[in-house]
Design a protein around this motif. Structure first.
Motif, PDB file in Angstrom:
ATOM      1  N   ILE A 238       0.832  -1.214   0.000  1.00 56.64           N
ATOM      2  CA  ILE A 238       0.000   0.000   0.000  1.00 56.64           C
ATOM      3  C   ILE A 238       0.861   1.257   0.000  1.00 56.64           C
ATOM      4  O   ILE A 238       0.608   2.180  -0.775  1.00 56.64           O
ATOM      5  CB  ILE A 238      -0.972  -0.003   1.196  1.00 56.64           C
ATOM      6  CG1 ILE A 238      -1.963  -1.170   1.066  1.00 56.64           C
ATOM      7  CG2 ILE A 238      -1.742   1.319   1.266  1.00 56.64           C
ATOM      8  CD1 ILE A 238      -2.893  -1.349   2.233  1.00 56.64           C
TER       9      ILE A 238
ATOM     10  N   GLY B  33      -1.112  -1.293  -3.630  1.00 52.47           N
ATOM     11  CA  GLY B  33      -2.121  -2.021  -2.868  1.00 52.47           C
ATOM     12  C   GLY B  33      -3.402  -2.226  -3.662  1.00 52.47           C
ATOM     13  O   GLY B  33      -3.625  -1.583  -4.683  1.00 52.47           O
TER      14      GLY B  33
ATOM     15  N   ILE C  51      -4.402   3.589  -2.187  1.00 52.99           N
ATOM     16  CA  ILE C  51      -4.715   2.468  -3.080  1.00 52.99           C
ATOM     17  C   ILE C  51      -5.352   2.952  -4.384  1.00 52.99           C
ATOM     18  O   ILE C  51      -4.930   2.568  -5.471  1.00 52.99           O
ATOM     19  CB  ILE C  51      -5.669   1.476  -2.370  1.00 52.99           C
ATOM     20  CG1 ILE C  51      -4.945   0.866  -1.161  1.00 52.99           C
ATOM     21  CG2 ILE C  51      -6.120   0.378  -3.320  1.00 52.99           C
ATOM     22  CD1 ILE C  51      -5.819   0.041  -0.263  1.00 52.99           C
TER      23      ILE C  51
END
Lengths: 635, 164
Positions: free
Chosen positions: A502, A507, A553
């Motif tokens: 992440i 991520g 993300i």
């Protein structure tokens, strides 16, 4: 508590005490000024040893007779190196941020001359008409010093200083009372263990006292492993005898014969000072055979840890004392019943033991009158991170987080916004603004997902990334996991890998659910406190700062501009000053060069994102900025 | 050093009784003298305490403090406690790695420096901290890394001059 006066003990103690008092008075009655300087580890990191050398050198050069004494930490670590000068005719004045140049002036102008150098004054120790005193600081309204009282006021390597300030009087008193009454006194004070778990101390003592088996052991847990916590270090360095006295009383109360003080290897100065203190106590028969001519014998040895966080867990600490790898084992039986070498073993934290002498001296009712319904007494916090007054603070239980951070700590530096406070170290959690009005005690923070823990408090501002901090803690616990329980060994590893992805911007959104699920499993499937609490930082940040995870993300963006893979440094051409080369000179990798118009440009390929240029750019230009995601940098 | 290890270790062992509980204090003393724990020293200790060699090795490898390779003349320990990390301790670590051209836990080829990290030395208020030869130094940022290295270089230059 009724003392059945035992003449032998009382007279043995009187003799020691009067000799110490005479020694202490000698210091003050000579009419000479006295210089004190804080040389605990925090002071040393700020350069206190150089200041000490200058002070000693200058005093000698000027043929002065005034003693220069090393003392511990007063808790104002942000103001180190600190010097206190007691000069007859003046209040005791405390100077902050002293460097060798100021030190020389203080000796020449204040000690030799009569100018108290008001421009360097931090505050006076007592009320007076000349300079503001420390009691006038806003934080004084919230602080209540009990176990930090001696810290920074006495020489920790001089047992006489401690004795002259009421030291070992509680021990002398305790030895004249039956042991069960001591246990009862501690039980009625409602003191709870300061190591983090908050187990009632009196109850633990009672269990250990009743447990069959001999010899019994008393262990002081000074393995303060939480990164960001330094309360125990400061106490061991500044007032080691208070811990030793508490420990001897504990030993007497449970009927122990031997004790160990377990200190972290990373605290060499604490090791040294405790070592000296033990030697001095032994010499005065406050430790060893027939203490103060009573029939109680007790000796303490210092054991140096070897750098393993898990050894803060009592069963792992026992393994370490027995010469084995520090791997915890199942409880019950608890160490109080079956501990070191299979014998009843009492574990207490450094701070818990430091309270004992005050409880014996002032009585259980006095202690129980401070604090909240279920958490009595004071709490010591180590304030660090993005807060103005970093250092130690002792406040009554029930003080709110806001008071500690904003009133005692004076808030966030640089006009930045408060974001979160990380409390309780790797086992605790990150609490947002909305939790600031919670009173701090053992139980109040658990609903919010954190715990008071041992007292480490790291303040975070808008520049700190919450994903990164939870990754940091998990990296720590993952590395320190002893590997015994599979969920802890492998679960933390899996969680760390997800978080690593992440912060790199790689991520996936389903990671967030995986993280929560794994967190619950690691908690449920681990034997000791390390695994049971390791996921807390992740859980609390997911709860309060989910949007930051999502920004990493979904957008590849770090909202706090901290995660290095997701940011870029950029120099705004319209703001860059042609005649200034500050960034070019400081860049550690020579990534900045002026273009034809002498506007500076960062070579993104070479840049290591250390931020030196941002610090170097003069505030009137403020041309260096951080951009996230890095694709924001204009081509 | 390795040739001397058994004798040095024996010297130290004289001060201890043959109790298993003494294992960690013995290892600390031996490392304090030799700078690290060579195989010869560990074998000597195992024999003294009458425990399997592997038990000594497992303790040595469990705890962060013990090292199996010789240290450099100067030790660099970058603190990575919470406060140091948030104030850029990892950036400082990178700067050390870059300047010394070695990684965490390694020693420079000329044995001048060894680089490692430490969990927290408890001077969080001075973050970011680097412990240089047992002395904690506060606010060590990349430019100060260069300054510290320069000071060592200067020191060395002075010594060579004196030697001539």
């Amino acid at each position: 508590m009724k003392i059945a006066e035992m003449p032998a003990i009382a007279s043995a103690f009187r003799e020691i005490k009067s000799r110490a008092e005479a020694h202490w008075r000698e210091l003050w009655d000579s009419g000479q000024p006295v210089i004190m300087i804080s040389t605990a580890t925090c002071g040393r990191a700020a350069g206190a040893l150089e200041v000490l050398q200058t002070l000693r050198g200058e005093v000698k050069k000027q043929n002065l007779n005034c003693p220069v004494i090393e003392v511990g930490c007063m808790g104002h670590c942000y103001a180190e190196p600190m010097v206190i000068i007691y000069k007859p005719g003046y209040p005791a004045i405390c100077y902050a941020h002293v460097n060798p140049v100021i030190a020389e002036r203080l000796v020449k102008e204040f000690i030799l001359g009569d100018d108290p150098c008001l421009e360097f004054v931090f505050g006076a120790l007592e009320e007076n008409d000349l300079v503001p005193s420390l009691a006038d600081f806003p934080r004084a309204n919230y602080e209540k010093k009990v176990i930090l009282k001696n810290c920074g006021q006495i020489d920790p390597t001089e047992i006489d200083h401690y004795l002259a300030n009421g030291g070992y009087a509680s021990l002398a008193k305790a030895l004249q009372v039956p042991a069960e009454e001591i246990v009862d006194e501690v039980r009625r004070s409602e003191l709870r263990g300061r190591g983090g778990a908050g187990f009632p101390t009196g109850q633990k003592w009672e269990i250990c006292r009743q447990a069959p088996g001999k010899p019994k052991y008393a262990i002081c847990n000074g393995d303060e492993g939480d990164p960001g916590a330094f309360m125990d270090r400061a106490i061991m360095e500044s007032d080691p005898h208070s811990v030793i006295e508490g420990m001897i009383i504990a030993g007497y109360a449970i009927g122990a014969r031997y004790g160990y003080i377990y200190v972290r290897a990373e605290y060499p100065l604490a090791v040294e000072r405790v070592q000296v203190a033990l030697r001095q106590a032994r010499k005065l028969n406050l430790l060893g055979k027939s203490i103060l001519d009573s029939d109680f014998s007790f000796d303490i040895r210092l054991f140096q840890g070897s750098g393993a966080f898990v050894c803060g867990e009592e069963t792992a600490l026992i393994a370490s004392l027995e010469g084995k790898p520090g791997i915890p084992y199942h409880r019950p039986p608890y160490p109080a019943v079956k501990g070191l070498y299979g014998k009843p073993t009492l574990f207490n934290n450094v701070k818990t033991l430091a309270y004992i002498r005050h409880i014996i001296n002032h009585g259980a009712e006095w202690f129980a009158s401070i604090g909240t319904e279920r958490s009595k007494g004071t709490a010591v916090f180590a304030l660090a991170g993005k807060v103005v007054n970093t250092g130690l603070a002792e406040v009554p239980m029930g003080t709110t987080l806001r008071q500690v951070i904003f009133d005692v700590g004076s808030g966030i530096p640089g006009g930045k916004r408060f974001k979160a406070v990380q409390i309780g170290g790797p086992s605790g959690g990150c609490l947002p603004e909305s939790a600031l009005d919670l009173p701090i005690d053992f139980d109040s923070l658990s609903d919010a997902g954190a715990m008071m823990g041992s007292g480490g408090m790291v303040v975070l501002d808008e520049d700190d990334c919450m994903v990164e901090i939870s990754r940091y803690f998990l990296e720590f616990t993952q590395r320190e996991s002893c590997g015994k329980c599979t969920p802890c060994r492998l679960g933390t590893k899996q969680m760390l890998e997800a978080l690593d992805d992440i912060v790199l911007g790689q991520g996936r959104i389903e990671y967030l659910n995986t993280l929560s699920e794994l967190a619950e499993e690691v908690k449920a499937g681990s034997l000791c406190g390390l695994g049971k609490t390791a996921p807390n930082p992740v859980l609390t940040t997911l709860r309060y700062f989910r949007d930051e995870y999502e920004a990493h993300i979904k957008e590849g963006r770090c909202p706090a501009l901290m995660c290095r893979e997701l940011i870029a440094y950029y120099i705004l051409p319209e703001k860059c000053e042609r005649s200034c080369d500050a960034c070019v000179g400081t860049c550690t990798v020579e990534a900045i060069t002026p273009d034809k118009k002498r506007i500076k440009v960062i070579d993104q390929e070479k840049c290591v994102k250390c931020g030196t240029c941002l610090d170097a750019c003069p505030p009137q230009y403020n041309a260096v900025i951080k951009l996230s995601p890095p694709s924001e940098v204009p081509k | 050093m390795t040739e001397l290890a058994p004798q040095e270790t024996k010297q130290i062992l004289k001060k201890f009784s043959r109790k298993r509980g003494n294992l960690i204090p013995i290892l600390q003393k031996v490392q304090g003298r030799l700078g690290y724990l060579p195989r010869e020293a560990m074998l000597e200790i195992a024999e003294f305490l009458n425990i399997p060699d592997i038990d000594v090795y497992s303790v040595v490898t469990f705890y962060n403090q013990f090292r199996l390779t010789p240290p450099g003349r100067h030790s660099i320990r970058v603190c990575l406690g919470t406060a140091c990390h948030m104030k850029g301790g990892y950036i400082t670590l990178d700067a050390w790695k870059r300047r010394l051209a070695i990684g965490r836990g390694e020693t420079t080829p000329d044995r001048e420096f060894d680089l490692d990290t430490v969990a927290c030395v408890g001077c969080c208020t001075m973050a970011p901290v680097t412990v240089v030869d047992d002395k904690p130094q506060g606010k060590v940022e990349p430019t100060k890394v260069d300054g510290i290295l320069l000071a060592f270089e200067w020191e060395r230059g002075k010594k060579t001059k004196e030697g001539q």
